[in-house]
Design a protein around this motif. Structure first.
Motif, PDB file in Angstrom:
ATOM      1  N   ASP A  80       0.855  -1.180   0.000  1.00  0.00           N
ATOM      2  CA  ASP A  80       0.000   0.000   0.000  1.00  0.00           C
ATOM      3  C   ASP A  80       0.900   1.243   0.000  1.00  0.00           C
ATOM      4  OD1 ASP A  80       0.698   0.840   2.711  1.00  0.00           O
ATOM      5  OD2 ASP A  80      -0.622  -0.749   3.428  1.00  0.00           O
ATOM      6  N   PRO A  81       0.341   2.421  -0.289  1.00  0.00           N
ATOM      7  CA  PRO A  81       1.169   3.627  -0.384  1.00  0.00           C
ATOM      8  C   PRO A  81       1.977   3.937   0.887  1.00  0.00           C
ATOM      9  CG  PRO A  81      -0.966   4.046  -1.380  1.00  0.00           C
ATOM     10  CD  PRO A  81      -1.053   2.695  -0.720  1.00  0.00           C
ATOM     11  N   GLN A  82       1.414   3.708   2.071  1.00  0.00           N
ATOM     12  CA  GLN A  82       2.153   4.005   3.298  1.00  0.00           C
ATOM     13  C   GLN A  82       3.369   3.105   3.440  1.00  0.00           C
ATOM     14  OE1 GLN A  82       1.621   6.588   5.643  1.00  0.00           O
ATOM     15  NE2 GLN A  82       3.699   5.923   6.132  1.00  0.00           N
ATOM     16  N   VAL A 112       0.863   8.991   4.572  1.00  0.00           N
ATOM     17  CA  VAL A 112       0.230   9.173   3.270  1.00  0.00           C
ATOM     18  C   VAL A 112      -1.199   8.648   3.328  1.00  0.00           C
ATOM     19  CG1 VAL A 112       1.107   7.007   2.315  1.00  0.00           C
ATOM     20  CG2 VAL A 112       0.460   8.834   0.775  1.00  0.00           C
ATOM     21  N   ARG A 113      -2.093   9.403   2.710  1.00  0.00           N
ATOM     22  CA  ARG A 113      -3.498   9.022   2.641  1.00  0.00           C
ATOM     23  C   ARG A 113      -3.926   9.168   1.193  1.00  0.00           C
ATOM     24  NH1 ARG A 113      -8.550  11.390   2.895  1.00  0.00           N
ATOM     25  NH2 ARG A 113      -7.684  13.479   2.868  1.00  0.00           N
ATOM     26  N   LEU A 114      -4.605   8.142   0.696  1.00  0.00           N
ATOM     27  CA  LEU A 114      -5.134   8.163  -0.668  1.00  0.00           C
ATOM     28  C   LEU A 114      -6.648   8.053  -0.560  1.00  0.00           C
ATOM     29  CD1 LEU A 114      -4.424   8.263  -3.664  1.00  0.00           C
ATOM     30  CD2 LEU A 114      -4.315   5.772  -3.650  1.00  0.00           C
ATOM     31  N   THR A 120      -4.771  11.373  -6.175  1.00  0.00           N
ATOM     32  CA  THR A 120      -3.857  12.337  -5.554  1.00  0.00           C
ATOM     33  C   THR A 120      -3.638  11.929  -4.103  1.00  0.00           C
ATOM     34  OG1 THR A 120      -4.587  14.135  -6.987  1.00  0.00           O
ATOM     35  CG2 THR A 120      -3.473  14.750  -4.949  1.00  0.00           C
ATOM     36  N   ALA A 121      -2.398  11.602  -3.790  1.00  0.00           N
ATOM     37  CA  ALA A 121      -2.048  11.214  -2.425  1.00  0.00           C
ATOM     38  C   ALA A 121      -1.798  12.459  -1.592  1.00  0.00           C
ATOM     39  CB  ALA A 121      -0.798  10.339  -2.433  1.00  0.00           C
ATOM     40  N   ASP A 153      -1.669   3.689  -8.955  1.00  0.00           N
ATOM     41  CA  ASP A 153      -2.847   4.262  -8.294  1.00  0.00           C
ATOM     42  C   ASP A 153      -2.646   5.711  -7.829  1.00  0.00           C
ATOM     43  OD1 ASP A 153      -0.998   3.444  -6.360  1.00  0.00           O
ATOM     44  OD2 ASP A 153      -2.506   2.694  -4.968  1.00  0.00           O
ATOM     45  N   ILE A 154      -1.463   6.287  -8.092  1.00  0.00           N
ATOM     46  CA  ILE A 154      -1.198   7.669  -7.678  1.00  0.00           C
ATOM     47  C   ILE A 154      -0.630   8.451  -8.862  1.00  0.00           C
ATOM     48  CG2 ILE A 154       0.169   9.161  -6.157  1.00  0.00           C
ATOM     49  CD1 ILE A 154       0.082   6.951  -4.059  1.00  0.00           C
TER      50      ILE A 154
END
Length: 192
Positions: A80-82, A112-114, A120-121, A153-154
C-alpha cells in the motif's frame, strides 16, 4: 482507376502481413505469462542482478550525485502507499549504497493518505525538529513525489502540515502548495 485501388490494397495487405510476421512473435490462441527482467531499469551494473527476486516491482526514487535516480526493488507483493513510503524512508539497502545511492530524506514522520476514488495522495509531514532544515530539501520532496507517482494508483501528491497545505519546492526552486507530479522534478532526474 479501380485496378489501381486494388493494387494499393493488395500492396498494403501484403506489407502489413510481412511486418506482422517479421516481429518475431508467433501467433498464439491464448495469453501467456511474460517474465520481465529482474533488475532496475536505470542501472547497468551486475550488482542489481543479484537482488533477491520477488513477484512485484517497487520503484523507489533515491539520490545519486545530487540527482534523483530511480531504482527497482523486487518485493513479494504490491504494498500500500504508506508501506511504499516507509520503504523509501528506510533509505537505500547496502547493495544500493554500493551503487552510489543515498537519500536526502531526514528522519521525518510522513503519513500518506489516498482518498477513495482519488489519484492524488495527501502526504502529512510532521513538524521538523529545530535546525533540521536541509539544503537538499528539494531532493527530499522530489524523492517522495517521484516514488509515490511511480505507482499506478497515484498520479499526483499534495503535502500538508497539521491538515493545511504546505508550500514545498519544485525542481526549478519555485514553491507550490498545490499538487505535484514527477514532471515537476524532471530537471533533477539524473542519467541512468
Amino acid at each position: 482507376m479501380p485496378a489501381m485501388i486494388k493494387l494499393r490494397f493488395l500492396t498494403t495487405v501484403t506489407a502489413t502481413a510481412l511486418l506482422l510476421a517479421a516481429c518475431g512473435v508467433a501467433a498464439q490462441d491464448e495469453p501467456h505469462r511474460v517474465e520481465l527482467p529482474r533488475r532496475p531499469l536505470n542501472v547497468t551494473s551486475s550488482a542489481a542482478v543479484t537482488q533477491p527476486a520477488g513477484d512485484a516491482a517497487q520503484v523507489l526514487c533515491l539520490v545519486r550525485e545530487n540527482r534523483l535516480s530511480q531504482t527497482v526493488r523486487r518485493v513479494d507483493s504490491v504494498s500500500d502507499p504508506q508501506r511504499h513510503l516507509d520503504q523509501l524512508l528506510a533509505g537505500p539497502t547496502p547493495a544500493e549504497q554500493a551503487q552510489g545511492l543515498s537519500s536526502a530524506l531526514a528522519a521525518t514522520d510522513l503519513r500518506v493518505r489516498l482518498p477513495a476514488g482519488s489519484m492524488t495522495a495527501d502526504v502529512e509531514i510532521s513538524e521538523p525538529d529545530e535546525g533540521a532544515a536541509r539544503s537538499d530539501e528539494v531532493l527530499a520532496y522530489g524523492q517522495i513525489v517521484c516514488t509515490l507517482t511511480s505507482r499506478s494508483d497515484i498520479a499526483a501528491v499534495s503535502f500538508r502540515r497539521d491538515g493545511e497545505p504546505l508550500q514545498v519546492p519544485r525542481g526549478d526552486g519555485t514553491l507550490s502548495n498545490g499538487v505535484l507530479r514527477a514532471g515537476d522534478y524532471r530537471s533533477l532526474i539524473g542519467p541512468s
